[in-house]
Scaffold this motif. Structure first.
Motif, PDB file in Angstrom:
ATOM      1  N   GLY A 136       0.801  -1.214   0.000  1.00 35.21           N
ATOM      2  CA  GLY A 136       0.000   0.000   0.000  1.00 35.21           C
ATOM      3  C   GLY A 136       0.829   1.256   0.000  1.00 35.21           C
ATOM      4  N   ARG A 137       2.060   1.188  -0.518  1.00 33.46           N
ATOM      5  CA  ARG A 137       2.932   2.363  -0.414  1.00 33.46           C
ATOM      6  C   ARG A 137       2.824   3.339  -1.573  1.00 33.46           C
ATOM      7  N   SER A 138       2.019   3.042  -2.594  1.00 30.92           N
ATOM      8  CA  SER A 138       1.885   4.050  -3.652  1.00 30.92           C
ATOM      9  C   SER A 138       0.508   3.974  -4.322  1.00 30.92           C
ATOM     10  N   ASP A 139       0.354   4.756  -5.382  1.00 33.69           N
ATOM     11  CA  ASP A 139      -0.980   5.049  -5.915  1.00 33.69           C
ATOM     12  C   ASP A 139      -1.648   3.930  -6.715  1.00 33.69           C
ATOM     13  N   HIS A 140      -0.960   2.829  -6.939  1.00 37.55           N
ATOM     14  CA  HIS A 140      -1.611   1.680  -7.574  1.00 37.55           C
ATOM     15  C   HIS A 140      -2.599   1.014  -6.603  1.00 37.55           C
ATOM     16  N   PHE A 198      -6.384   1.223  -7.029  1.00 34.62           N
ATOM     17  CA  PHE A 198      -6.797   0.482  -8.230  1.00 34.62           C
ATOM     18  C   PHE A 198      -6.815  -1.023  -7.932  1.00 34.62           C
ATOM     19  N   ALA A 199      -5.779  -1.493  -7.245  1.00 34.30           N
ATOM     20  CA  ALA A 199      -5.708  -2.918  -6.915  1.00 34.30           C
ATOM     21  C   ALA A 199      -6.887  -3.336  -6.041  1.00 34.30           C
ATOM     22  N   ARG A 200      -7.207  -2.516  -5.071  1.00 36.16           N
ATOM     23  CA  ARG A 200      -8.357  -2.824  -4.191  1.00 36.16           C
ATOM     24  C   ARG A 200      -9.637  -2.934  -4.979  1.00 36.16           C
ATOM     25  N   ALA A 201      -9.731  -2.146  -6.068  1.00 39.45           N
ATOM     26  CA  ALA A 201     -10.941  -2.157  -6.900  1.00 39.45           C
ATOM     27  C   ALA A 201     -10.896  -3.265  -7.951  1.00 39.45           C
ATOM     28  N   GLY A 202      -9.824  -4.083  -7.939  1.00 46.19           N
ATOM     29  CA  GLY A 202      -9.751  -5.218  -8.860  1.00 46.19           C
ATOM     30  C   GLY A 202      -9.122  -4.910 -10.205  1.00 46.19           C
ATOM     31  N   VAL A 203      -8.547  -3.708 -10.367  1.00 45.83           N
ATOM     32  CA  VAL A 203      -7.911  -3.330 -11.637  1.00 45.83           C
ATOM     33  C   VAL A 203      -6.485  -3.913 -11.666  1.00 45.83           C
ATOM     34  N   PRO A 204      -6.082  -4.573 -12.766  1.00 47.59           N
ATOM     35  CA  PRO A 204      -4.691  -5.044 -12.887  1.00 47.59           C
ATOM     36  C   PRO A 204      -3.716  -3.869 -12.738  1.00 47.59           C
TER      37      PRO A 204
END
Ligand code: DPN
Ligand code: CA
Ligand code: ZN
Length: 319
Positions: free
Chosen positions: A243-247, A250-256
Motif C-alpha cells: 500500500g505504499r503508492s498510488d496503484h 486500483f488494486a483494491r478495486a480489482g484493476v490489474p
C-alpha cells in the motif's frame, strides 16, 4: 474520373496525417517492423522537466507539497505542456487537511474507451523539500512520454489516459479519491493502471512491482515492464510495494496494476551492488523525504532506463 480522384484523396489524407508520405511509400517495410516498437526517450528532455519542477519549488518556498503554492504551480506546468500537445485535461478537486488538492487527468483522444489503460504517478512532494526523485522523476518521465505520444501521433487501439495524483504523501489521497469517485461502469472500463513513483534514485535498484499479490491480469503488466529491462541487459527484482503508492486503490478495486521503482530508504545489499553498481550498505535514496531531494539526487542512467520503460509500456499495453 476515378484515375483523377484517387490521387486527390491521397493528397488530402497526406495534408492531414503527419508522415503520410513515408507511410504510403513503404507499406511492406512497416509490416516487418515490430508492431509496438516504442521510441527511445531522450533523458535530457526528462531532465528539462525536472529542472522546471526544481525551479518551481525554489520559487515557492522550497517544496511542491499538498496545500502549498508549489504544488499547484508544478501541476500547472504539467497541464500547460499537455494542453499544448493536444491532450484533453481535467483537474479533479478534493479536500484534505483543510486544503484543496488536485489530480490532473490527461486523456489522449481516440482508442477504445471500454479498454482504457492508465499510466500515473504522484505530483506532490513532502513539505521538507522539492521532491525531485520523489516524485518529480515519475512525473517528468510520464510527461515526456505523453508528449512523445503526441509528437508521434500515436493512435493506440485502446484508450490512453495519464494521471498525476495529488496528496499521495498524505496517504494516497488523490488516487483513492479518483478510484472511489468513479461509478462502477467507468471503473469496469479501466483495463490496467501502471504506476511510476521514484524512478531516478541516486543509488538505484531496478524493481518491478510483483504481480502475485495484485489482481488477476497484473502478470501481463509485470512481464512488459520486466521484458524492457531484460532487453537492455539490466536485471530486475520483483518488489512487494503493498500500500505504499498510488496503484493501491486500483488494486483494491480489482484493476490489474504494476509499476517500477528504483528504491527509497532501504539499504542496497552487496549482491544488489554487484549486479546494479552503486554503493552497498547505503540507502537507494539517502535523501528520501528530505530537503536534499534536489536535482543532484538523481541517477541519470536510472532515469533514462525507466523513462524508456514507461514508453515501452505505453506503446505495448495500449496495442
Ligand atoms: N510512495 C513513496 C512514499 O510513500 O513516500 C515511496 C515509494 C514508492 C515506496 C514506490 C514504495 C514504492
Ligand atoms: Ca532513453
Ligand atoms: Zn514519498
Amino acid at each position: 474520373m476515378i484515375t483523377r480522384r484517387v490521387p486527390i484523396v491521397v493528397a488530402l489524407l497526406c495534408a492531414t496525417i503527419t508522415g503520410c508520405a513515408t507511410a504510403t511509400a513503404v507499406p511492406e517495410r512497416l509490416a516487418t517492423v515490430a508492431p509496438h516498437a516504442a521510441p527511445d526517450i531522450p533523458v535530457a528532455d526528462v531532465q528539462a522537466h525536472l529542472a522546471e519542477l526544481s525551479r518551481i519549488a525554489d520559487e515557492n518556498g522550497g517544496n511542491r507539497a499538498h496545500g502549498q503554492p508549489g504544488y499547484r504551480a508544478g501541476l500547472d506546468y504539467l497541464k500547460g505542456r499537455l494542453d499544448a500537445a493536444g491532450y484533453t485535461t481535467a483537474l479533479q478537486e478534493f479536500t484534505i487537511g483543510g486544503a484543496t488538492g488536485y489530480n490532473l487527468i490527461a486523456d489522449w483522444p481516440g482508442g477504445d474507451e471500454n479498454a482504457t489503460v492508465m499510466f500515473g504517478g504522484h505530483a506532490d512532494s513532502v513539505s521538507a523539500g522539492p521532491g525531485i526523485n520523489d516524485n518529480g522523476s515519475g512525473s517528468a518521465g510520464l510527461l515526456e512520454v505523453a508528449l512523445t505520444v503526441a509528437e508521434q501521433n500515436l493512435r493506440p487501439a485502446k484508450h490512453l489516459r495519464f494521471a498525476w495524483w495529488g496528496a499521495e504523501e498524505l496517504g494516497l489521497v488523490g488516487s483513492t479519491e479518483y478510484v472511489e469517485s468513479l461509478p462502477d461502469a467507468e471503473l469496469a472500463k479501466i483495463a490496467g493502471y501502471v504506476n511510476f513513483d521514484m524512478i531516478g534514485s541516486p543509488n538505484p535498484g531496478y524493481f518491478v512491482y510483483a504481480s502475485g499479490s495484485q489482481p488477476p491480469g497484473s502478470e501481463a503488466i509485470e512481464k512488459v515492464l520486466a521484458d524492457h529491462f531484460a532487453a537492455i541487459g539490466v536485471q530486475t527484482e520483483p518488489v512487494e510495494v503493498g500500500g505504499r503508492s498510488d496503484h493501491a486503490a486500483f488494486a483494491r478495486a480489482g484493476v490489474p496494476t504494476g509499476g517500477v521503482f528504483t528504491g527509497a530508504e532501504e539499504t542496497k545489499s552487496g549482491e544488489q551492488a554487484a549486479k546494479w553498481g552503486g554503493t552497498a550498505g547505503e540507502a537507494f535514496d539517502p535523501c528520501y523525504h528530505r530537503a536534499c531531494d534536489t536535482l543532484d539526487n538523481i541517477d541519470t542512467t536510472a532515469l533514462d532506463r525507466n523513462s524508456d520503460a514507461i514508453a515501452n509500456a505505453v506503446w505495448t499495453l495500449t496495442g
